[in-house]
Design an enzyme around this catalytic site. Structure first.
Site, PDB file in Angstrom:
ATOM      1  N   LYS A 173       0.840  -1.216   0.000  1.00 29.42           N
ATOM      2  CA  LYS A 173       0.000   0.000   0.000  1.00 29.42           C
ATOM      3  C   LYS A 173       0.868   1.257   0.000  1.00 29.42           C
ATOM      4  O   LYS A 173       0.549   2.260  -0.663  1.00 29.42           O
ATOM      5  CB  LYS A 173      -0.925   0.008   1.223  1.00 29.42           C
ATOM      6  CG  LYS A 173      -1.825   1.250   1.334  1.00 29.42           C
ATOM      7  CD  LYS A 173      -2.677   1.466   0.109  1.00 29.42           C
ATOM      8  CE  LYS A 173      -3.774   2.485   0.263  1.00 29.42           C
ATOM      9  NZ  LYS A 173      -3.535   3.637   1.056  1.00 29.42           N
ATOM     10  N   GLU A 180       0.850   6.625  -6.778  1.00 25.05           N
ATOM     11  CA  GLU A 180      -0.267   7.582  -6.858  1.00 25.05           C
ATOM     12  C   GLU A 180       0.255   9.027  -6.879  1.00 25.05           C
ATOM     13  O   GLU A 180      -0.205   9.842  -7.678  1.00 25.05           O
ATOM     14  CB  GLU A 180      -1.161   7.339  -5.635  1.00 25.05           C
ATOM     15  CG  GLU A 180      -2.314   8.268  -5.434  1.00 25.05           C
ATOM     16  CD  GLU A 180      -2.920   8.035  -4.031  1.00 25.05           C
ATOM     17  OE1 GLU A 180      -3.322   6.887  -3.730  1.00 25.05           O
ATOM     18  OE2 GLU A 180      -2.963   9.001  -3.232  1.00 25.05           O
TER      19      GLU A 180
END
Lengths: 301, 301, 301, 301
Positions: A173, A180
């Protein structure tokens, strides 16, 4: 399954609701009265103490933590551990640092408690569209939670998976968020260039809409960006100030520790830091230097 | 030697004075009345027309151009060329783009006029300390100008040299400035980090002074930076706004054309662009994106 | 003064020699037979045990540590502490992380022992030219060591100074090295651009020599670079492989912790990481992606 | 509509086929015998001369150029222009520099010929999925071509649009590719970090698959990347060598001309340059410098 959602903030409440909709029995917990009332309004019975919450669960218990990363996770675990028994499972679905998750997994394993770290992506859209779940921990524990993951994910068999040992979920993550940052920065830079080319008169929202179909840069982030550009093409009322939430920093630090050069992810973080410094000492000193050697005038403040 | 200094701005006037002090006969030219009077006060007889200036020179003539890069150089050459004769020499000591210098050298060579491009470093300190001179052009022409270069440079035999064919002098100066950007940015970032570490209470000027002797980072730029930091440690009154003067951009473009990755020189330029944009659309759009996918609040403008 | 130099590697032996030449009485210590013999040949009496070394010193004792940063410093301190008494002073002149120095200062202060952290710059040239010394710690302890610092530094009153509390010396040295990375990268990129411009035929060593006098980019690093370029302009036999020694990483991490965007120092570190990866997975995956979406051929390995 | 496809390479042939499937009458042209035969096999009648091609078209004629950017476009236009008449329309669907497109539009407008610049994204997937089309030029000319764009695009009303005056289509495509570079680099860096974290044992293809559903980084590029990672997780046989095709460079240059700092797009380009230099002079010189000042050993080549 029957499980508890510990923490009913925006993410926790949404996930509890998605689980309840999917047929699971969800016991909510939140220390805040308002959060509990909002959860109740969404059909989630919410307890005010961890003891009550644990007591309400059948054995072996399953508890999903959705609380802010850091000290709160440790505090919550410290309170929970005496209430739990061997065979119970705690999932940390928040944005914890993977090293913390590794440490906590070892600590709980000593008490026979399974600890599963689950990187959760999807933001406010996860309630409707499902969450992408990267799961670390003991394979057996993960397998027993299959019904939970299958409900939270976009579909039974996609968008979630066991990716490695303890910490692997949060590591994945973390890197996800680093990527991102880089993607966001790439889009934002591109639209800023288009905007600055005033003589072309680009309608950025319309252009983003064109790119949404068939282009190489199509993505979910672009879908959202198109939406933002259509609603507010001049970004009126929005300060050029970009927060970061930790994972980007950790990704940069981890890349360096691993001797991997990751300039784009790194620069994406630095640009966020820069966005929050509207009085850069670096730039002031550069202006002063130019004055020193070249006699170039500085701009007055 | 006897020569003309075309352009009596800060750099041109200083160079004319250094040449005059060195025993050369310098005919100044500047279209501006004020510049001419200031030059006269410094002992430089200054003409108001190029025709007068050229007429005052013995053959073969030597003219040093010290005018802003770009169109003014071409305009000046267009006026000069009919006044000159084969065997004359024109030196461009300004910050011209090397491609322009290559073009101009060819153009003047057709008329038998020598064109020498001289990258000149040293800024306002050159009058006292001498200039570093990177010289491009025909070796014979450069050699005949030896007395001029030897006077302008810090010493007879150092700080100047013939570095290559037409354009090579300005190419070298362009890269020199790219390096300068990188060095300046490195120092400025370092001092900004030290300043931000408030609990250490660093006296930046005193620290720079320590580094000036014996350290690996000692340099002339550090000498000036130490001075700037001592005079104004908080950079009061100085806006965080950094100009660039062209050579940095050219260096970045040239590096890319040559397929050389030069990230530090490149980033140093981009940081200057960024310093002049206090309302970054990139950053506003990033904030808007974060709001779209994660519901993160934007900072209001 | 009379003091011990703990660690007689290249840096320690040089510093011991400079101190001895300056009239100080230096007791050397090194666990290695060879290092002790070399020290003896340079006039430094060297002990084989810390106990002997400490016993040889007058009270209050002064010990200068010049050992590799990290565990060895802690191990050495663990052995030394029982041998020392309140009022003694230990100086760490190596490249320790400033957080370690802060911790160690507290730990020794509990025993009444002064701990001084001294960032030392100058490399192999320090013996002849003196070292730049950035000193952190208690002001009284630093003041008592004035004769030592004054001898090690380039001159009595320059190139050294007390810059702040415990840790400040190593913090300043850390940032110094970050700046050094940026400056080195700026020069190296510039020379690489010049070299790639083959049609100009630049003699890089000669050009560096020109810049050494009068230019804005003149520096001690440029002096060394000019030397390297003259000795080996093609860099024959040298692999494109650049080590880093820790301070650059720490600077990058610290800048991010302080929310300071330092892109040039950061990229300089990343380029070093990149230089050591001649089989970049990033680049392979990029080539594979281009093949996937555009059918572009990949280069075969 | 009835139109000609000028250039039957991979992109041109695919677009011709998609148009023919969509009910348009497509006259192919390619100077290469093999390309013409392949086109014929796909149902596209292909001419060997431009004169024949133009003669076969009804008035007003529509010709779509799908040839390599640069000189070939100019050469083709030089041959075409005498064959065309006022009212005809030429579309350049390739990756031309927008400044060239602006120039060509003016030049053809003098002859009454409409020039439309169409940035085309979609790569080898466009045949099946449709192309994203960013279209610049005169609004009337673009509107008349609606049936063509509607067929090439993913659907009648999406994935294509008129984005501005002459050059705007290629400008938008240029920036699109800059964004693409940044996104690709972000993904590639992320996966490289994950791969390097060996103790986690990540299955990169499986992880990419998880991210494809529900995550913030889901995108079409990620779909392709997942595919590449599953087929060849170790990237065996693929050299770490990444080409660039021009638009990235132009985006970087344009951003600088517009004074927009775009560090991520810029660094993505520089990393590609770096990937193709396995003998970096920059890095060799850095290693030599370290040896000069610190006596650090260089790695032998």
């Amino acid at each position: 399954m029957e499980l508890a959602m510990i923490g009913l903030g925006r993410m926790g409440a949404n996930m509890a609701e998605r689980l309840a909709r999917g047929g699971h029995t969800v016991h909510g917990f939140d220390p805040g009265e308002a959060a509990r009332q909002q959860a109740a309004a969404r059909g989630i019975a919410a307890h005010a103490t961890l003891a009550e919450t644990v007591a309400a669960l059948p054995s072996p218990r399953v508890l999903w933590l959705m609380v802010p990363a850091g000290k709160i996770v440790d505090d919550t675990l410290a309170q929970l551990q005496p209430l739990l028994a061997a065979g119970d499972t705690v999932i940390d679905g928040g944005n914890s640092n993977y090293k913390d998750s590794q440490r906590r997994a070892v600590q709980l394993a000593d008490a026979g408690i399974h600890y599963v770290d689950c990187g959760t992506s999807g933001g406010v859209w996860g309630l409707a569209e499902g969450y992408s779940l990267m799961i670390g921990g003991d394979a057996g524990a993960v397998e027993r939670l299959r019904p939970v993951f299958a409900t939270l994910a976009p579909s039974q068999d996609s968008g979630w998976g066991h990716v490695g040992p303890a910490g692997a979920g949060h590591f994945a993550k973390m890197v996800h968020n680093g990527i991102e940052y880089g993607m966001m920065q790439a889009y934002a830079e591109g639209f800023a260039i288009l905007k600055q080319k005033r003589e072309m008169g680009f309608d950025l929202g319309a252009l983003a809409e064109i790119w949404r179909e068939g282009s190489v840069v199509r993505s979910w982030l672009l879908d959202l960006t198109a939406d933002a550009l259509k609603k507010n093409p001049e970004m009126q009322g929005i300060a050029p100030y970009v927060e970061d939430s930790g994972e980007g920093r950790w990704t940069v630090a981890e890349a360096i520790d691993l001797n991997v050069s990751a300039p784009v992810i790194t620069l994406s973080l630095l640009e966020r830091l820069r966005s929050r410094d509207d009085d850069s000492y670096t730039d002031k000193l550069l202006a002063a230097m130019r004055n020193e050697f070249g006699g170039h005038a500085v701009k007055k403040e």
